[in-house]
Design a protein around this motif. Structure first.
Motif, short mmCIF file in Angstrom:
data_model
loop_
_atom_site.label_atom_id
_atom_site.label_comp_id
_atom_site.label_asym_id
_atom_site.label_seq_id
_atom_site.Cartn_x
_atom_site.Cartn_y
_atom_site.Cartn_z
N GLU A 55 0.84 -1.19 0.00
CA GLU A 55 0.00 0.00 0.00
C GLU A 55 0.88 1.24 0.00
O GLU A 55 1.96 1.24 0.57
CB GLU A 55 -0.91 0.01 1.22
N ALA A 56 0.40 2.28 -0.67
CA ALA A 56 1.16 3.52 -0.73
C ALA A 56 0.18 4.67 -0.88
O ALA A 56 -1.00 4.46 -1.16
CB ALA A 56 2.11 3.48 -1.93
N THR A 57 0.69 5.88 -0.68
CA THR A 57 -0.16 7.05 -0.89
C THR A 57 0.12 7.62 -2.27
O THR A 57 1.28 7.82 -2.64
CB THR A 57 0.17 8.13 0.18
N ALA A 58 -0.93 7.86 -3.04
CA ALA A 58 -0.76 8.48 -4.36
C ALA A 58 -0.45 9.95 -4.13
O ALA A 58 -1.18 10.66 -3.44
CB ALA A 58 -2.03 8.32 -5.17
N VAL A 59 0.67 10.41 -4.70
CA VAL A 59 1.13 11.78 -4.42
C VAL A 59 0.84 12.73 -5.59
O VAL A 59 0.32 13.82 -5.41
CB VAL A 59 2.65 11.79 -4.13
N ASN A 60 1.15 12.26 -6.80
CA ASN A 60 1.03 13.19 -7.94
C ASN A 60 1.07 12.39 -9.24
O ASN A 60 1.59 11.28 -9.29
CB ASN A 60 2.23 14.16 -7.91
N VAL A 61 0.52 12.99 -10.30
CA VAL A 61 0.74 12.43 -11.64
C VAL A 61 1.66 13.41 -12.36
O VAL A 61 1.36 14.61 -12.44
CB VAL A 61 -0.57 12.25 -12.43
N LEU A 62 2.81 12.90 -12.83
CA LEU A 62 3.79 13.75 -13.48
C LEU A 62 3.42 13.98 -14.95
O LEU A 62 2.65 13.20 -15.53
CB LEU A 62 5.18 13.11 -13.39
N ALA A 63 4.01 15.00 -15.56
CA ALA A 63 3.67 15.36 -16.95
C ALA A 63 3.99 14.22 -17.93
O ALA A 63 3.39 14.13 -19.00
CB ALA A 63 4.41 16.62 -17.35
N ASP A 64 4.91 13.32 -17.54
CA ASP A 64 5.21 12.20 -18.45
C ASP A 64 4.28 11.01 -18.19
O ASP A 64 4.44 9.94 -18.76
CB ASP A 64 6.67 11.76 -18.32
N GLY A 65 3.29 11.20 -17.30
CA GLY A 65 2.27 10.18 -17.07
C GLY A 65 2.59 9.25 -15.91
O GLY A 65 1.76 8.43 -15.53
N ARG A 66 3.79 9.35 -15.35
CA ARG A 66 4.11 8.45 -14.23
C ARG A 66 3.39 8.90 -12.96
O ARG A 66 3.16 10.10 -12.75
CB ARG A 66 5.62 8.39 -13.98
N LEU A 67 3.04 7.91 -12.13
CA LEU A 67 2.35 8.19 -10.87
C LEU A 67 3.39 8.21 -9.75
O LEU A 67 4.14 7.25 -9.57
CB LEU A 67 1.32 7.10 -10.59
N GLU A 68 3.40 9.32 -9.02
CA GLU A 68 4.31 9.41 -7.87
C GLU A 68 3.61 8.84 -6.66
O GLU A 68 2.48 9.24 -6.35
CB GLU A 68 4.63 10.89 -7.62
N ILE A 69 4.28 7.90 -5.99
CA ILE A 69 3.69 7.33 -4.78
C ILE A 69 4.67 7.46 -3.61
O ILE A 69 5.88 7.51 -3.80
CB ILE A 69 3.34 5.83 -4.97
N ASP A 70 4.08 7.49 -2.42
CA ASP A 70 4.89 7.53 -1.20
C ASP A 70 4.62 6.22 -0.47
O ASP A 70 3.50 5.97 -0.02
CB ASP A 70 4.43 8.73 -0.35
#
Ligand code: BTN
Length: 228
Positions: free
Chosen positions: A193-208
Motif C-alpha cells: 500500500e502507498a499514498t498516491a502523491v502526484n501524476v507527473l507530466a510524463d504520465g508516471r504516478l508518484e507514490i509515497d
C-alpha cells in the motif's frame, strides 16, 4: 479533419491503420465493433448504443517523452463530454474515465515513433452511452450516470467536438481525484500500500510508500485505488 462513419467494423483502431501512409488527421467512428480491443490484450465490449471512435493524429514535433499528452488529452475529451450531460467524471490513472465509481470509458492508444519524436498516434476511445450494461457490474453508461437517455449519436458528436479542442495538462490533473488516497500497488511480485502523491507530466504516478517517494509508470504496475 476527415471523419468517417461505419455501421460496424472489427476494431476502429485496426481499420484506421489504412490511413497511416497519409499525413491528414482522421477520425473513424463505428456503431458496433466485432473485435473491440482494450488495453493489456483484453477485448472491449462494443455493442449497440456505445461510442467507438479512433482518431489518427500526426503530432507536430512532439518529443517521445511527451507522448502522454495524447493520452491525457483523450481522457480530458471524455470528461468534458460527460460533463456536457451533467455528469461528474473522474480519471482513474492512467487511462480510464469513471462516473459514480464505475467505468464509463476506456482509451487505447497505439503510437508510432520516428527517432526521438512521436510520428503518429491512434487514439481509440470507447464510451458507454446507451448500451445495455446489465451484465457488467463494474461499468456505467452516460445514460445511467445522467439519469436520462443519452443517445450514442449525441455523445459521439460531443466527444468529437471536445477532442478537436486543445487541452492542457492542468485540465487533465483537475479530473484526478485520488491524490492523497491510499492505493494498493502490484509491482511484479511485490504488493504493497502507498499514498498516491502526484501524476507527473510524463504520465508516471508518484507514490509515497512510507520510505520514499517514487514515480511508477502504468506499464510497470497495477493498482487499486480508493482504499481509504
Ligand atoms: C480499455 O478500457 O481497456 C480500453 C478500451 C478502448 C476501446 C476503444 S473503442 C474504439 C477503439 N477501438 C478498439 O478496438 N478499441 C478502442
Amino acid at each position: 479533419m476527415k471523419i468517417e462513419f461505419l455501421d460496424t467494423v472489427d476494431s476502429t483502431n485496426d481499420y484506421i491503420r489504412r490511413y497511416l501512409n497519409g499525413s491528414e488527421n482522421v477520425i473513424v467512428c463505428a456503431g458496433t465493433q466485432t473485435k473491440g480491443r482494450g488495453t493489456k490484450g483484453r477485448s472491449f465490449l462494443s455493442g449497440e448504443g456505445g461510442v467507438y471512435l479512433s482518431a489518427l493524429i500526426f503530432p507536430d514535433a512532439l518529443p517521445a517523452e511527451n507522448a502522454f499528452r495524447v493520452m491525457a488529452h483523450a481522457a480530458v475529451s471524455v470528461c468534458r463530454t460527460a460533463e456536457a450531460f451533467g455528469i461528474d467524471p473522474q480519471i482513474k490513472w492512467a487511462n480510464d474515465v469513471f462516473a459514480c465509481g464505475k467505468k464509463l470509458s476506456g482509451i487505447l492508444i497505439e503510437n508510432g515513433f520516428s527517432g526521438k519524436f512521436l510520428k503518429w498516434s491512434i487514439v481509440g476511445i470507447g464510451v458507454n452511452a446507451e448500451n445495455d450494461l446489465s451484465e457488467v457490474d463494474t461499468a456505467i453508461s452516460l445514460s445511467q450516470a445522467a439519469g436520462r437517455n443519452v443517445p450514442a449519436e449525441q455523445a459521439r458528436e460531443k466527444l468529437i467536438e471536445n477532442f478537436i479542442m486543445p487541452s492542457s495538462f492542468e485540465e487533465y490533473l483537475s479530473y484526478i481525484r485520488f491524490l492523497g488516497q491510499t492505493v494498493r500497488v502490484t509491482e511484479g511480485v511485490r504488493e504493497y500500500e502507498a499514498t498516491a502523491v502526484n501524476v507527473l507530466a510524463d504520465g508516471r504516478l508518484e507514490i509515497d510508500d512510507g520510505k520514499e517517494i517514487r514515480a511508477l509508470s502504468a506499464a510497470e504496475i497495477s493498482f487499486r485505488w480508493g482504499l481509504k
